[in-house]
Design an enzyme around this catalytic site. Sequence first.
Site, PDB file in Angstrom:
ATOM      1  N   ASP A 122      20.922  11.730  21.032  1.00  0.00           N
ATOM      2  CA  ASP A 122      19.698  11.260  20.387  1.00  0.00           C
ATOM      3  C   ASP A 122      18.733  12.447  20.381  1.00  0.00           C
ATOM      4  O   ASP A 122      18.198  12.832  21.419  1.00  0.00           O
ATOM      5  CB  ASP A 122      19.129  10.065  21.169  1.00  0.00           C
ATOM      6  CG  ASP A 122      17.876   9.483  20.523  1.00  0.00           C
ATOM      7  OD1 ASP A 122      17.193  10.214  19.767  1.00  0.00           O
ATOM      8  OD2 ASP A 122      17.564   8.312  20.784  1.00  0.00           O
ATOM      9  N   LYS A 152       9.829   9.089  13.856  1.00  0.00           N
ATOM     10  CA  LYS A 152       9.018   9.943  14.712  1.00  0.00           C
ATOM     11  C   LYS A 152       8.714  11.275  14.008  1.00  0.00           C
ATOM     12  O   LYS A 152       8.047  11.275  13.008  1.00  0.00           O
ATOM     13  CB  LYS A 152       9.708  10.120  16.065  1.00  0.00           C
ATOM     14  CG  LYS A 152      10.275   8.802  16.638  1.00  0.00           C
ATOM     15  CD  LYS A 152       9.209   7.798  17.007  1.00  0.00           C
ATOM     16  CE  LYS A 152       9.767   6.415  17.346  1.00  0.00           C
ATOM     17  NZ  LYS A 152      10.851   6.371  18.321  1.00  0.00           N
TER      18      LYS A 152
HETATM   19  C1  LIG Z   1      11.779   5.438  18.715  1.00  0.00           C
HETATM   20  C2  LIG Z   1      13.047   5.917  19.303  1.00  0.00           C
HETATM   21  C3  LIG Z   1      14.260   5.282  18.989  1.00  0.00           C
HETATM   22  C4  LIG Z   1      14.336   4.049  18.126  1.00  0.00           C
HETATM   23  O1  LIG Z   1      13.992   4.298  16.809  1.00  0.00           O
HETATM   24  P1  LIG Z   1      13.319   3.212  15.825  1.00  0.00           P
HETATM   25  O2  LIG Z   1      13.145   3.978  14.567  1.00  0.00           O
HETATM   26  O3  LIG Z   1      12.054   2.750  16.464  1.00  0.00           O
HETATM   27  O4  LIG Z   1      14.314   2.095  15.691  1.00  0.00           O
HETATM   28  C5  LIG Z   1      15.408   5.807  19.536  1.00  0.00           C
HETATM   29  N1  LIG Z   1      15.381   6.879  20.355  1.00  0.00           N
HETATM   30  C6  LIG Z   1      14.239   7.497  20.676  1.00  0.00           C
HETATM   31  C7  LIG Z   1      14.269   8.683  21.582  1.00  0.00           C
HETATM   32  C8  LIG Z   1      13.034   7.039  20.172  1.00  0.00           C
HETATM   33  O5  LIG Z   1      11.885   7.650  20.513  1.00  0.00           O
END
Ligand SMILES: *Cc1c(COP(=O)(O)O)cnc(C)c1O
Length: 381
Positions: free
Chosen positions: A174, A199
């Site tokens: 991730d 983000k």
């Molecule tokens: C926000 C976030 C997610 C989830 O993403 P969404 O677009 O809110 O579904 C997954 N991993 C990390 C590190 C995040 O900050």
Amino acid sequence: MKPKFETLAIHAGQEPDPTTGAIMTPIYQTSTYVQSGVGEHKGYEYSRTGNPTRKALEDCLAALEGAAYGLAFSSGMAATDMVVRLLKSGDHVVCGNDVYGGTFRLFDKEFRKFGLHFDYVDTTDVEKVRAAVTAETRLVWLETPTNPLLNVSDIQAIGGVLGGLPERPLLAVDNTFATPYLQQPLALGADLVVHSTTKYLGGHSDVVGGAILMNDADLYARLAFMQNAVGGVPGPMDCFLVLRGVKTLALRMERHASNAEAVANYLSDHRAVERVIYPFHDSHPQAAVARRQMRNGGGMVSFTLKGGKTAALKAAAATKVFALAESLGGIESLIEVPAGMTHMSTVGSPLAVDPGLVRLSVGVEHVDDLLADLEQALGQA
Ligand SMILES: *Cc1c(COP(=O)(O)O)cnc(C)c1O
């Protein structure tokens, strides 16, 4: 010469529209496409299966991660869900022990009931990852830096450990916090990169989205099949917003990082502050790994106050430039207390975070205004 990151961010996957010359990729707000005869079309039949605006985004994000293939989803969680669907009942997953709260919730509350097994380990310690892998392990899920503790795991070293196994599990990273501008996991040995494009990639707090990037053609075929079969796809308007956002990713990440570094230095000198966490700060336990695998320290800073939870709640309510809100990675600065907001799903679990931890998403405003705001808020706390 292969175009550099900044150039790819603006041009990859995007050609001026052939019918009008429009320089920006149009928002192909359509569900279906006319066919000249049965099964005769221009590559698009139905927008769950494929849409030109989405395709431009998928190709652009793939180029930024140095990937051969990209797939876009309706959220970061929809992308994470797809990766776990590569597995089957009885399979084992090794997951970081302080991953995003929503990732833990999906694994623990949804996938466990389908017979998948999860072990949560400290992935900053390569030996703990090695020890957790069993004959049934098919996936290792890493987040680095993590949300909200900003722990850093050595992607290359973990890829090396998995590479030595008789049946190599998939390594998924991730990369939401680092973005491809700071860190490119595929080049470090990962098989899959997952993003919440909500983000930094979107970058303007106006869209929710996700993506998976990969080099392996078989993984791409399986995930593209599931993207269509399950249907968690983003709409064309959302794809357009992320495409526009990534054009300035390199510029934004430079400013996010220089502001965050100044904030981390300011906080570490402040008498009310107990601990500051920033990947490129000398006090960070994995600063050496972070400096090796990331271009800069990113825009996230976490800290605790000597006054604990009470002081944290006061400080979070007292800032004026830093808005009290969930999410991160937008141009505006945000402050939150994870235990009571983004990470409520981890309370009482092994992933629970310190109730006094404060998380900052440092925006691209003028650094003087950010420091002055923290000064007055910490004064009140
Ligand atoms: C926000 C976030 C997610 C989830 O993403 P969404 O677009 O809110 O579904 C997954 N991993 C990390 C590190 C995040 O900050």
